[in-house]
Write an enzyme that holds these catalytic residues in place. Structure first.
Site, PDB file in Angstrom:
ATOM      1  N   HIS A 105       6.977  -7.333  -2.262  1.00  7.12           N
ATOM      2  CA  HIS A 105       7.017  -6.493  -1.077  1.00  7.12           C
ATOM      3  C   HIS A 105       7.808  -7.717   0.201  1.00  7.12           C
ATOM      4  CE1 HIS A 105       3.558  -4.877  -1.998  1.00  7.12           C
ATOM      5  NE2 HIS A 105       2.796  -5.837  -2.082  1.00  7.12           N
ATOM      6  N   LYS A 141       0.550  -1.038  -0.109  1.00  4.99           N
ATOM      7  CA  LYS A 141      -0.108   0.227   0.059  1.00  4.99           C
ATOM      8  C   LYS A 141       0.979   1.050   0.114  1.00  4.99           C
ATOM      9  CE  LYS A 141      -3.112  -1.002  -0.568  1.00  4.99           C
ATOM     10  NZ  LYS A 141      -3.422  -1.682  -1.856  1.00  4.99           N
ATOM     11  N   SER A 142       2.187   0.770  -0.833  1.00  7.01           N
ATOM     12  CA  SER A 142       2.975   2.471  -0.451  1.00  7.01           C
ATOM     13  C   SER A 142       2.728   2.815  -2.538  1.00  7.01           C
ATOM     14  CB  SER A 142       4.177   2.314   0.487  1.00  7.01           C
ATOM     15  OG  SER A 142       4.284   1.447   1.659  1.00  7.01           O
ATOM     16  N   SER A 198      -4.792   2.687   4.535  1.00  2.00           N
ATOM     17  CA  SER A 198      -5.131   2.248   3.309  1.00  2.00           C
ATOM     18  C   SER A 198      -5.358   0.740   2.988  1.00  2.00           C
ATOM     19  CB  SER A 198      -3.421   2.738   2.422  1.00  2.00           C
ATOM     20  OG  SER A 198      -3.643   1.756   0.455  1.00  2.00           O
ATOM     21  N   THR A 246       2.929   0.458  -5.233  1.00  2.87           N
ATOM     22  CA  THR A 246       3.579  -0.077  -5.879  1.00  2.87           C
ATOM     23  C   THR A 246       3.045   0.088  -7.294  1.00  2.87           C
ATOM     24  OG1 THR A 246       2.903  -1.634  -3.942  1.00  2.87           O
ATOM     25  CG2 THR A 246       3.911  -2.886  -5.758  1.00  2.87           C
TER      26      THR A 246
HETATM   27  P1  A3P Z   1      -5.114   4.827  -1.187  1.00  2.32           P
HETATM   28  O1  A3P Z   1      -5.958   3.021  -0.518  1.00  2.32           O
HETATM   29  O2  A3P Z   1      -5.115   5.694  -0.003  1.00  2.32           O
HETATM   30  O3  A3P Z   1      -6.403   5.464  -1.778  1.00  2.32           O
HETATM   31  P2  A3P Z   1       0.284  -0.110  -3.579  1.00  2.32           P
HETATM   32  O4  A3P Z   1      -0.311  -0.503  -4.825  1.00  2.32           O
HETATM   33  O5  A3P Z   1       1.082  -0.828  -3.000  1.00  2.32           O
HETATM   34  O6  A3P Z   1      -0.811  -1.413  -2.975  1.00  2.32           O
HETATM   35  O7  A3P Z   1      -0.877   1.049  -3.543  1.00  2.32           O
HETATM   36  C1  A3P Z   1      -1.836   1.727  -3.488  1.00  2.32           C
HETATM   37  C2  A3P Z   1      -2.059   2.762  -3.088  1.00  2.32           C
HETATM   38  O8  A3P Z   1      -1.749   3.555  -3.963  1.00  2.32           O
HETATM   39  C3  A3P Z   1      -3.124   3.197  -3.289  1.00  2.32           C
HETATM   40  O9  A3P Z   1      -3.821   3.790  -1.856  1.00  2.32           O
HETATM   41  C4  A3P Z   1      -3.002   4.049  -4.325  1.00  2.32           C
HETATM   42  O10 A3P Z   1      -5.161   5.257  -4.837  1.00  2.32           O
HETATM   43  C5  A3P Z   1      -2.498   4.842  -4.423  1.00  2.32           C
HETATM   44  N1  A3P Z   1      -2.100   5.000  -5.824  1.00  2.32           N
HETATM   45  C6  A3P Z   1      -1.634   4.331  -6.716  1.00  2.32           C
HETATM   46  N2  A3P Z   1      -1.935   5.103  -7.712  1.00  2.32           N
HETATM   47  C7  A3P Z   1      -1.369   5.861  -7.616  1.00  2.32           C
HETATM   48  C8  A3P Z   1      -1.750   7.698  -8.193  1.00  2.32           C
HETATM   49  N3  A3P Z   1      -1.509   7.451  -9.575  1.00  2.32           N
HETATM   50  N4  A3P Z   1      -1.444   8.852  -7.170  1.00  2.32           N
HETATM   51  C9  A3P Z   1      -1.779   8.982  -6.136  1.00  2.32           C
HETATM   52  N5  A3P Z   1      -1.646   7.521  -5.724  1.00  2.32           N
HETATM   53  C10 A3P Z   1      -2.031   6.411  -6.551  1.00  2.32           C
END
Ligand code: A3P
Length: 301
Positions: free
Chosen positions: A108, A53-54, A138, A56
């Site tokens: 991860h 959730k960072s 998230s 990826t």
């Molecule tokens: P949120 O749940 O806070 O919206 P991962 O891919 O590591 O699982 O991360 C998912 C998180 O990154 C989600 O956060 C998602 O909305 C956010 N994210 C993905 N693409 C993004 C973008 N283009 N701009 C901002 N946030 C993004």
């Protein structure tokens, strides 16, 4: 032993520790994860490492678009996760061995599981970190929506699990600290989610410089445009809406959820926040990293 069972879709997924790291049954295999350290890496390989959730998916989209020189139609043959796959998923080794260069991969996993060549600086590593309060929020939503993860009873229940590292990815502090502490041994770029929110174009330029890629102005503009939150949210190849409902229950949430900084303020109680700050202070005392916690702090004065 830490075991969580989730039975949506008839498949049972459990979080089972393996060498101090939780793997998900049916998604990961301990034997295959252990083989990763012997994978032969090439100089041209690029690994994106994140705690869940960072951002990826954001890096997957940016790197795909860079390969396609900013032309989004060049990224629409496959889903993001197929273009830039996870190394820890069952069956990923074969594709890694047979793929042409450059091989782009995400993970991860903790540092100790990684290929030796990566740890010795043979390929490129991009580590993306996000402020852990927003990661927690998230991840809470993701647990409500991902069929392979246990649905939390409520936010407080998930808060406790996150603080104890009883999630996939384990302890956020350990993940970030360990990877960061080995930065000088690797060919390594550290990026934050918040700097990408603040100035996506500069972040993309930084990635290009690190990877030794030059993009023309229009190509760079294409990468930036199609990796903006609103654009990705509309793009089924980039937002996981095409992932089977046996893995992601699309009725209960969306992967491109909010995409902002500071959403934790809508969830943390005062007591949770104070406790989090105490733990953060203690665990990050000797780490030269800082995070942006509020969307207001991403806007230039
Ligand atoms: P949120 O749940 O806070 O919206 P991962 O891919 O590591 O699982 O991360 C998912 C998180 O990154 C989600 O956060 C998602 O909305 C956010 N994210 C993905 N693409 C993004 C973008 N283009 N701009 C901002 N946030 C993004």
């Amino acid at each position: 032993m830490l075991e969580h069972t989730h039975e949506d879709s008839g498949q049972i997924h459990k979080l089972v520790p393996h060498r101090g790291f939780n793997l998900i049954t049916g998604i990961h295999s301990p034997e295959e994860v252990d083989r990763i350290k012997n994978w032969d890496v090439r100089d041209s390989d690029i690994f994106v490492i994140t705690y869940p959730k960072s951002g990826t998916i954001w890096l997957q989209q940016i790197l795909s678009l860079m390969e396609a020189k900013g032309d989004v139609t060049g990224t629409q043959d496959k889903m993001t996760s197929e273009r830039i796959p996870w190394i820890e998923l069952i069956g990923s080794e074969e594709g890694f061995v047979s793929s042409p260069s450059p091989r782009l991969r995400v993970s991860h996993l903790q540092y100790k599981f990684m290929p030796l060549g990566l740890r010795e600086g043979k390929c490129k590593v991009i580590y993306v970190a996000r402020n852990p309060k927003d990661v927690l929020v998230s991840y809470y939503h993701f647990h409500n929506y991902a069929a392979m993860l246990e649905t939390p009873k409520d936010f407080n229940d998930f808060f406790e699990k996150f603080m104890k590292g009883q999630v996939y990815g384990n302890c956020w502090f350990e993940h970030v600290k360990t990877w960061y502490s080995h930065r000088n041994e690797m060919d390594f770029l550290y990026l934050t989610y918040e700097e990408m929110i603040q100035d996506l174009q500069s972040a993309v330029e930084k990635i290009c410089t690190f990877l030794g890629r030059t993009l023309k102005e229009a190509e760079l503009a294409g990468v930036v445009k199609h990796s903006m939150f609103t654009d990705m949210k509309r793009n089924p190849q980039a937002n996981y809406t095409l992932v089977s409902s046996s893995l992601l229950n699309h009725q209960r949430g969306s992967f491109m959820r909010k995409g902002t900084v500071g959403d934790w303020k809508n969830y943390f109680t005062v007591a949770q926040n104070q406790r989090f700050d105490r733990v953060y202070e203690e665990k990050m005392r000797d780490v030269p990293l800082s995070f942006v916690w509020d969307i207001g702090d991403t806007i230039p004065a």
